[in-house]
Design a protein around this motif. Structure first.
Motif, PDB file in Angstrom:
ATOM      1  N   UNK A 147       0.839  -1.190   0.000  1.00  0.00           N
ATOM      2  CA  UNK A 147       0.000   0.000   0.000  1.00  0.00           C
ATOM      3  C   UNK A 147       0.878   1.245   0.000  1.00  0.00           C
ATOM      4  N   UNK A 148       0.285   2.369  -0.423  1.00  0.00           N
ATOM      5  CA  UNK A 148       1.005   3.638  -0.255  1.00  0.00           C
ATOM      6  C   UNK A 148       0.270   4.483   0.792  1.00  0.00           C
ATOM      7  N   UNK A 149      -0.743   3.865   1.422  1.00  0.00           N
ATOM      8  CA  UNK A 149      -1.568   4.573   2.402  1.00  0.00           C
ATOM      9  C   UNK A 149      -1.071   4.256   3.819  1.00  0.00           C
ATOM     10  N   UNK A 150      -0.469   5.254   4.454  1.00  0.00           N
ATOM     11  CA  UNK A 150       0.130   5.082   5.787  1.00  0.00           C
ATOM     12  C   UNK A 150      -0.924   4.634   6.800  1.00  0.00           C
ATOM     13  N   UNK A 151      -2.091   5.261   6.759  1.00  0.00           N
ATOM     14  CA  UNK A 151      -3.150   4.967   7.722  1.00  0.00           C
ATOM     15  C   UNK A 151      -3.623   3.505   7.588  1.00  0.00           C
ATOM     16  N   UNK A 152      -3.811   3.095   6.363  1.00  0.00           N
ATOM     17  CA  UNK A 152      -4.258   1.727   6.074  1.00  0.00           C
ATOM     18  C   UNK A 152      -3.249   0.709   6.625  1.00  0.00           C
ATOM     19  N   UNK A 153      -1.961   0.999   6.399  1.00  0.00           N
ATOM     20  CA  UNK A 153      -0.907   0.103   6.886  1.00  0.00           C
ATOM     21  C   UNK A 153      -0.918   0.058   8.415  1.00  0.00           C
ATOM     22  N   UNK A 154      -1.049   1.234   9.037  1.00  0.00           N
ATOM     23  CA  UNK A 154      -0.996   1.307  10.506  1.00  0.00           C
ATOM     24  C   UNK A 154      -2.221   0.656  11.151  1.00  0.00           C
ATOM     25  N   UNK A 155      -3.359   0.688  10.468  1.00  0.00           N
ATOM     26  CA  UNK A 155      -4.591   0.103  11.020  1.00  0.00           C
ATOM     27  C   UNK A 155      -4.584  -1.418  10.907  1.00  0.00           C
ATOM     28  N   UNK A 156      -4.140  -1.922   9.766  1.00  0.00           N
ATOM     29  CA  UNK A 156      -4.359  -3.346   9.477  1.00  0.00           C
ATOM     30  C   UNK A 156      -3.154  -4.258   9.756  1.00  0.00           C
ATOM     31  N   UNK A 157      -1.935  -3.696   9.874  1.00  0.00           N
ATOM     32  CA  UNK A 157      -0.764  -4.580   9.930  1.00  0.00           C
ATOM     33  C   UNK A 157      -0.182  -4.737  11.333  1.00  0.00           C
ATOM     34  N   UNK A 158       0.399  -5.947  11.606  1.00  0.00           N
ATOM     35  CA  UNK A 158       1.218  -6.142  12.798  1.00  0.00           C
ATOM     36  C   UNK A 158       2.560  -5.449  12.614  1.00  0.00           C
ATOM     37  N   UNK A 159       2.969  -5.457  11.336  1.00  0.00           N
ATOM     38  CA  UNK A 159       4.328  -5.011  11.040  1.00  0.00           C
ATOM     39  C   UNK A 159       4.301  -4.230   9.734  1.00  0.00           C
ATOM     40  N   UNK A 160       5.039  -3.138   9.677  1.00  0.00           N
ATOM     41  CA  UNK A 160       5.077  -2.331   8.455  1.00  0.00           C
ATOM     42  C   UNK A 160       6.525  -2.231   7.967  1.00  0.00           C
ATOM     43  N   UNK A 161       6.727  -2.676   6.745  1.00  0.00           N
ATOM     44  CA  UNK A 161       8.063  -2.596   6.143  1.00  0.00           C
ATOM     45  C   UNK A 161       8.025  -1.432   5.149  1.00  0.00           C
ATOM     46  N   UNK A 162       8.888  -0.453   5.360  1.00  0.00           N
ATOM     47  CA  UNK A 162       8.890   0.715   4.472  1.00  0.00           C
ATOM     48  C   UNK A 162       9.980   0.524   3.416  1.00  0.00           C
ATOM     49  N   UNK A 163       9.577   0.583   2.174  1.00  0.00           N
ATOM     50  CA  UNK A 163      10.534   0.457   1.071  1.00  0.00           C
ATOM     51  C   UNK A 163      10.815   1.831   0.481  1.00  0.00           C
ATOM     52  N   UNK A 164      12.111   2.063   0.219  1.00  0.00           N
ATOM     53  CA  UNK A 164      12.500   3.286  -0.494  1.00  0.00           C
ATOM     54  C   UNK A 164      13.537   2.904  -1.531  1.00  0.00           C
ATOM     55  N   UNK A 165      13.247   3.192  -2.755  1.00  0.00           N
ATOM     56  CA  UNK A 165      14.166   2.901  -3.874  1.00  0.00           C
ATOM     57  C   UNK A 165      14.720   1.483  -3.812  1.00  0.00           C
ATOM     58  N   UNK A 166      13.866   0.546  -3.561  1.00  0.00           N
ATOM     59  CA  UNK A 166      14.252  -0.858  -3.614  1.00  0.00           C
ATOM     60  C   UNK A 166      14.956  -1.382  -2.386  1.00  0.00           C
TER      61      UNK A 166
END
Lengths: 247, 224
Positions: B170-189
């Motif tokens: 997702x590119x939606x921060x709120x969606x990731x924070x609401x639904x996930x146990x863990x959030x992996x942020x990717x930047x330029x691969x």
């Protein structure tokens, strides 16, 4: 819809008017017979058993060519859609078939086959590229839209073909089938004229031309045009009946 | 599912650069990033549909939820589920459709459904298809807020019942924070951050979930 029908009727009336005006300008029955004379000739033809026999055989030849081309196009477009090698192999073959002069093919075929078969083969060879292109474009469209989903869920080839590719590719093919079938009729009749096929509309046209019976020649032409219209209409109705999920 | 040293290049462009990642079984992980960060490529690697350099291990069978429901227009709601499911599983279709709120709509064609209902069919298909890992590619991005709230809740409740591993991009921060146990942020691969939240999702959709501020800060930081 109603507006379109009115415009179509107006177009037919305009064509009829051009004929009537041209007749009064030319004023020579050996060059351009009158509409009524042609109409009478058509009446005479419709009463002759030989006309219906010729009509039936021409119709059969057209359908034989169309369905053979359809089957060939279905199989080869499916293979081309699946395998890039087949697509690349068929590309120059289809281009050649599209550009090769029809008359030359008929003349060659007359040396190899009978007068009855040559028009069927030439019609098949002309129709195949059109049907193949239409089918391949439809199948490519379906694959582009839904192929990824089917692959992701590992849907078997049989189920994909039966529930996805054939039904979703059908509307585009059926939409063009009418004009392709009517083109097939035109090519078959041309082939019959050149091959002087016995028991055929083309053969009857050739006969009328030799006898300078222009009203009959024009009447036969009008019959071919009307049958072409009817075939296009029938295909349109078939599309609506078969592809109900779109309406 | 474990990835070791996964690199994916498109010509000269590096989409993923030496990614090491271990996904916990039975948890929901979000892959967050801007366009071109490598999210969809990572999902393709996890799905095994893209060739790559490196190692991928485990994960079992995979099911999918796409951004576009990708329902066949010629098949009914039930037919669309039958299309992907093995025949012995067809018996479970009615129950699952009722579970996602589509009872009585089994015989409807996709064109007669609303956008939200079509996505519900896709959710039913994704959860019913036999799998151990569910991959979701921006599944809520084209939905309005109310619908997003309702479908995020539906996915979370189905996950609670079944407990599969879910990875969604997702590119939606709120969606990731609401639904996930863990959030992996990717930047330029590359993995720019890997954050975990306490407790099971979903978090309150209309509040500010704990990870959200951190994630916004990380995404806003320019990469050196």
């Amino acid at each position: 819809m109603k507006k379109n029908l009115i415009f179509s009727i107006l177009a037919v009336l305009a064509l009829w008017l051009v004929w009537v005006v041209a007749y009064f300008i030319v004023r020579n029955d050996y060059i351009l017979p009158s509409f009524w004379e042609t109409f009478r000739a058509m009446g005479r033809l419709l009463g002759e058993p030989s006309f219906w026999s010729a009509f039936g055989f021409t119709f059969l030849r057209t359908f034989a060519a169309f369905f053979a081309a359809l089957a060939l196009a279905a199989v080869l477009s499916a293979l081309a859609c699946l395998f890039g090698g087949v697509r690349a192999f068929l590309a120059p073959v289809v281009s050649t078939l599209r550009t090769v002069p029809t008359m030359a093919v008929i003349l060659i075929l007359l040396l190899w086959t009978s007068h009855g078969v040559a028009p069927v083969i030439v019609s098949l060879l002309v129709l195949f590229p059109a049907l193949y292109a239409a089918m391949l474009a439809s199948l490519d469209g379906v694959r582009e839209e839904y192929g990824g989903m089917a692959r992701a869920f590992k849907v078997g080839a049989g189920r994909r073909a039966l529930w996805m590719y054939f039904p979703l590719a059908a509307p585009a093919v059926l939409g063009q089938a009418g004009s392709i079938l009517s083109m097939g009729l035109k090519i078959t009749v041309s082939g019959e004229v050149l091959a002087q096929t016995y028991r055929s509309l083309g053969g009857m046209m050739q006969d009328a031309q030799i006898r300078l019976d222009l009203p009959s020649l024009l009447a036969l032409t009008v019959v071919v045009v009307l049958v072409g219209f009817l075939l296009e209409g029938a295909c349109l109705l078939a599309e609506r009946a078969i592809v109900r999920w779109r309406t | 599912m474990i990835l070791r040293g996964v690199t994916k290049k498109y010509g000269e462009t590096v989409a993923l650069n030496a990614i090491d990642l271990a996904l916990e079984e039975g948890k929901i992980a979000a892959v967050l990033g801007e366009s071109g960060a490598g999210k969809s490529t990572l999902l393709g690697v996890l799905a095994g549909t893209l060739p790559f350099e490196g190692e991928r291990e485990g994960g079992g069978r995979v099911s999918y939820l796409f951004q576009d429901p990708k329902l066949l227009p010629n098949l009914t709601v039930e037919g669309n589920l039958r299309f992907v499911l093995p025949k012995p599983m067809w018996g479970g279709i009615g129950g699952m459709l009722a579970r996602v709120g589509l009872a009585g709509k089994e015989k409807r064609l996709p064109r007669s459904l609303s956008g939200g209902e079509r996505q519900r069919v896709a959710i039913a298909r994704a959860f019913l298809y036999p799998h151990e890992t569910l991959l979701m590619d921006e599944p809520f991005s084209s939905l309005d807020l109310a619908l997003k709230h309702s479908l995020v809740g539906l996915v979370a409740s189905l996950w609670r019942e079944r407990g599969e591993t879910i990875v969604f991009v997702t590119h939606d921060v709120h969606e990731a924070a609401v639904l996930a146990h863990r959030v992996i942020v990717l930047k330029r691969g590359e993995i720019a951050a890997d954050l975990s939240a306490e407790g099971d999702p979903p978090r309150d959709f209309f509040a500010r979930p704990p990870l959200e501020d951190d994630l916004i800060r990380i995404l806003a930081q320019p990469k050196p």
